[in-house]
Motif scaffolding. Structure first.
Motif, PDB file in Angstrom:
ATOM      1  N   HIS A  55       0.761  -1.065   0.261  1.00 46.44           N
ATOM      2  CA  HIS A  55      -0.017  -0.271   0.263  1.00 46.44           C
ATOM      3  C   HIS A  55       0.947   1.488   0.479  1.00 46.44           C
ATOM      4  O   HIS A  55       1.855   1.820   0.546  1.00 46.44           O
ATOM      5  CB  HIS A  55      -0.839   0.082   1.182  1.00 46.44           C
ATOM      6  CG  HIS A  55      -1.856  -0.843   1.295  1.00 46.44           C
ATOM      7  ND1 HIS A  55      -2.860  -1.197   0.781  1.00 46.44           N
ATOM      8  CD2 HIS A  55      -1.636  -1.836   2.785  1.00 46.44           C
ATOM      9  CE1 HIS A  55      -3.716  -2.127   0.823  1.00 46.44           C
ATOM     10  NE2 HIS A  55      -2.575  -3.230   2.266  1.00 46.44           N
ATOM     11  N   THR A  56       0.112   2.624  -0.455  1.00 46.06           N
ATOM     12  CA  THR A  56       1.263   3.478  -0.971  1.00 46.06           C
ATOM     13  C   THR A  56       0.096   4.164   1.378  1.00 46.06           C
ATOM     14  O   THR A  56      -0.626   3.997   0.920  1.00 46.06           O
ATOM     15  CB  THR A  56       0.666   4.959  -1.540  1.00 46.06           C
ATOM     16  OG1 THR A  56       1.337   3.724  -2.916  1.00 46.06           O
ATOM     17  CG2 THR A  56       1.238   5.796  -1.437  1.00 46.06           C
ATOM     18  N   VAL A  57       1.153   4.459   1.804  1.00 49.09           N
ATOM     19  CA  VAL A  57       0.746   5.306   3.038  1.00 49.09           C
ATOM     20  C   VAL A  57       1.064   6.364   3.280  1.00 49.09           C
ATOM     21  O   VAL A  57       2.722   6.427   3.798  1.00 49.09           O
ATOM     22  CB  VAL A  57       0.654   4.569   4.202  1.00 49.09           C
ATOM     23  CG1 VAL A  57       0.297   4.209   5.335  1.00 49.09           C
ATOM     24  CG2 VAL A  57       0.464   2.172   3.525  1.00 49.09           C
ATOM     25  N   PRO A  58       0.621   7.524   2.819  1.00 49.01           N
ATOM     26  CA  PRO A  58       1.193   9.328   4.033  1.00 49.01           C
ATOM     27  C   PRO A  58       1.856   8.941   5.300  1.00 49.01           C
ATOM     28  O   PRO A  58       1.087   8.860   6.061  1.00 49.01           O
ATOM     29  CB  PRO A  58       0.106   9.656   3.547  1.00 49.01           C
ATOM     30  CG  PRO A  58      -1.057   9.160   2.493  1.00 49.01           C
ATOM     31  CD  PRO A  58      -0.783   7.556   3.119  1.00 49.01           C
ATOM     32  N   ASP A  64       4.865   2.685  -0.615  1.00 49.98           N
ATOM     33  CA  ASP A  64       4.626   3.279  -1.933  1.00 49.98           C
ATOM     34  C   ASP A  64       4.565   2.087  -2.678  1.00 49.98           C
ATOM     35  O   ASP A  64       4.444   2.023  -3.928  1.00 49.98           O
ATOM     36  CB  ASP A  64       5.932   3.185  -2.776  1.00 49.98           C
ATOM     37  CG  ASP A  64       7.012   3.275  -2.870  1.00 49.98           C
ATOM     38  OD1 ASP A  64       7.033   1.860  -2.023  1.00 49.98           O
ATOM     39  OD2 ASP A  64       8.431   3.590  -2.779  1.00 49.98           O
ATOM     40  N   PRO A  70      -4.491   2.363  -2.287  1.00 49.43           N
ATOM     41  CA  PRO A  70      -3.395   2.986  -1.394  1.00 49.43           C
ATOM     42  C   PRO A  70      -4.498   3.939  -0.098  1.00 49.43           C
ATOM     43  O   PRO A  70      -5.152   4.009  -0.456  1.00 49.43           O
ATOM     44  CB  PRO A  70      -3.100   4.571  -2.153  1.00 49.43           C
ATOM     45  CG  PRO A  70      -4.283   4.781  -3.861  1.00 49.43           C
ATOM     46  CD  PRO A  70      -4.772   2.801  -4.044  1.00 49.43           C
ATOM     47  N   THR A  72      -4.431   6.065   1.456  1.00 50.03           N
ATOM     48  CA  THR A  72      -4.207   7.931   1.446  1.00 50.03           C
ATOM     49  C   THR A  72      -5.954   8.609   1.692  1.00 50.03           C
ATOM     50  O   THR A  72      -6.743   7.643   1.586  1.00 50.03           O
ATOM     51  CB  THR A  72      -3.796   8.441  -0.124  1.00 50.03           C
ATOM     52  OG1 THR A  72      -5.239   8.518  -1.086  1.00 50.03           O
ATOM     53  CG2 THR A  72      -2.544   8.624  -0.147  1.00 50.03           C
ATOM     54  N   ARG A  73      -6.374   9.541   2.899  1.00 49.90           N
ATOM     55  CA  ARG A  73      -7.279   9.809   3.229  1.00 49.90           C
ATOM     56  C   ARG A  73      -8.034   8.701   3.440  1.00 49.90           C
ATOM     57  O   ARG A  73      -9.499   8.555   3.405  1.00 49.90           O
ATOM     58  CB  ARG A  73      -8.235  10.294   1.204  1.00 49.90           C
ATOM     59  CG  ARG A  73      -7.738  12.041   1.001  1.00 49.90           C
ATOM     60  CD  ARG A  73      -8.142  13.242   0.353  1.00 49.90           C
ATOM     61  NE  ARG A  73      -9.007  13.406   1.235  1.00 49.90           N
ATOM     62  CZ  ARG A  73     -11.009  13.632   1.287  1.00 49.90           C
ATOM     63  NH1 ARG A  73     -10.713  13.782  -0.157  1.00 49.90           N
ATOM     64  NH2 ARG A  73     -11.251  13.930   2.370  1.00 49.90           N
ATOM     65  N   PHE A  74      -7.766   7.833   4.188  1.00 47.68           N
ATOM     66  CA  PHE A  74      -8.489   6.536   4.445  1.00 47.68           C
ATOM     67  C   PHE A  74      -9.494   6.831   6.004  1.00 47.68           C
ATOM     68  O   PHE A  74     -10.398   6.745   5.571  1.00 47.68           O
ATOM     69  CB  PHE A  74      -7.517   5.662   5.487  1.00 47.68           C
ATOM     70  CG  PHE A  74      -8.430   4.249   5.476  1.00 47.68           C
ATOM     71  CD1 PHE A  74      -8.325   3.281   4.593  1.00 47.68           C
ATOM     72  CD2 PHE A  74      -8.537   4.293   7.151  1.00 47.68           C
ATOM     73  CE1 PHE A  74      -9.016   2.328   4.866  1.00 47.68           C
ATOM     74  CE2 PHE A  74      -9.531   2.960   7.040  1.00 47.68           C
ATOM     75  CZ  PHE A  74      -9.528   2.271   5.995  1.00 47.68           C
ATOM     76  N   ARG A  77     -13.348   7.786   4.198  1.00 44.53           N
ATOM     77  CA  ARG A  77     -13.914   6.077   3.468  1.00 44.53           C
ATOM     78  C   ARG A  77     -14.931   6.129   3.528  1.00 44.53           C
ATOM     79  O   ARG A  77     -14.807   6.280   4.365  1.00 44.53           O
ATOM     80  CB  ARG A  77     -12.555   5.411   2.822  1.00 44.53           C
ATOM     81  CG  ARG A  77     -11.873   5.904   1.833  1.00 44.53           C
ATOM     82  CD  ARG A  77     -10.810   4.546   1.980  1.00 44.53           C
ATOM     83  NE  ARG A  77      -9.243   5.202   1.334  1.00 44.53           N
ATOM     84  CZ  ARG A  77      -8.428   4.770   0.317  1.00 44.53           C
ATOM     85  NH1 ARG A  77      -8.900   3.628   0.241  1.00 44.53           N
ATOM     86  NH2 ARG A  77      -7.328   5.284  -0.306  1.00 44.53           N
ATOM     87  N   LEU A 127      -5.547   9.856   8.834  1.00 42.35           N
ATOM     88  CA  LEU A 127      -5.322  10.254   7.054  1.00 42.35           C
ATOM     89  C   LEU A 127      -7.017  10.172   6.291  1.00 42.35           C
ATOM     90  O   LEU A 127      -7.219   9.608   5.772  1.00 42.35           O
ATOM     91  CB  LEU A 127      -4.794   9.020   5.735  1.00 42.35           C
ATOM     92  CG  LEU A 127      -3.282   8.108   7.083  1.00 42.35           C
ATOM     93  CD1 LEU A 127      -2.970   7.177   6.061  1.00 42.35           C
ATOM     94  CD2 LEU A 127      -2.460   9.719   6.734  1.00 42.35           C
ATOM     95  N   ASP A 128      -7.239  12.384   6.384  1.00 41.24           N
ATOM     96  CA  ASP A 128      -8.496  12.710   6.245  1.00 41.24           C
ATOM     97  C   ASP A 128      -8.062  13.608   5.604  1.00 41.24           C
ATOM     98  O   ASP A 128      -9.031  14.391   4.861  1.00 41.24           O
ATOM     99  CB  ASP A 128      -9.844  12.347   7.347  1.00 41.24           C
ATOM    100  CG  ASP A 128      -9.278  13.010   8.254  1.00 41.24           C
ATOM    101  OD1 ASP A 128      -8.210  13.579   7.612  1.00 41.24           O
ATOM    102  OD2 ASP A 128      -9.931  13.523   8.979  1.00 41.24           O
TER     103      ASP A 128
END
Length: 128
Positions: A55-58, A64, A70, A72-74, A77, A127-128
């Protein structure tokens, strides 16, 4: 015959109103969150369990991966894995045993403990 056409026209004209009203009658779900858990520890665990290889995880070094979606913005969701409403209990369940939720999923069971899953969830909800 004219009466039938008039009734048909009235019914057809009302359908869009009924359809739109039906869509807006349910309130949106509350945003997912995890009141328990330590996001700082969750970030370390994401790296430790190797989540970034898929996964890509900020915010996580070398996270990456392109195998899984990804993350991102989990926190924004609606669903987890397209199966479960996005909330802390479901996310922890998914993290600890994804195969029990969706047999055959590409996400492996990594042996994540309940407390580790709680901390990972706490990080993902930042991650929002």
């Amino acid at each position: 015959m004219n009466g039938c056409r008039w009734m048909l026209a009235v019914v057809l004209a009302a359908l869009p109103v009924v359809a739109v009203a039906g869509c807006s009658s349910a309130p949106p779900p509350p945003p997912p969150e995890s009141r328990a858990g330590r996001p700082d520890r969750g970030a370390m665990l994401i790296a430790q369990y190797g989540c970034g290889s898929c996964h890509t995880v900020p915010g996580i070094d070398r996270a990456d991966g392109l195998v899984g979606p990804p993350l991102t913005r989990f926190g924004a969701r609606s669903y987890i894995a397209g199966e479960l409403p996005n909330n802390a209990d479901n996310l922890q369940r998914w993290i600890t045993d994804p195969q029990a939720v969706e047999p055959g999923t590409a996400m492996p069971k990594l042996g994540v403990s309940a407390i580790d899953a709680q901390d990972i969830a706490a990080y993902l909800y930042t991650l929002d």
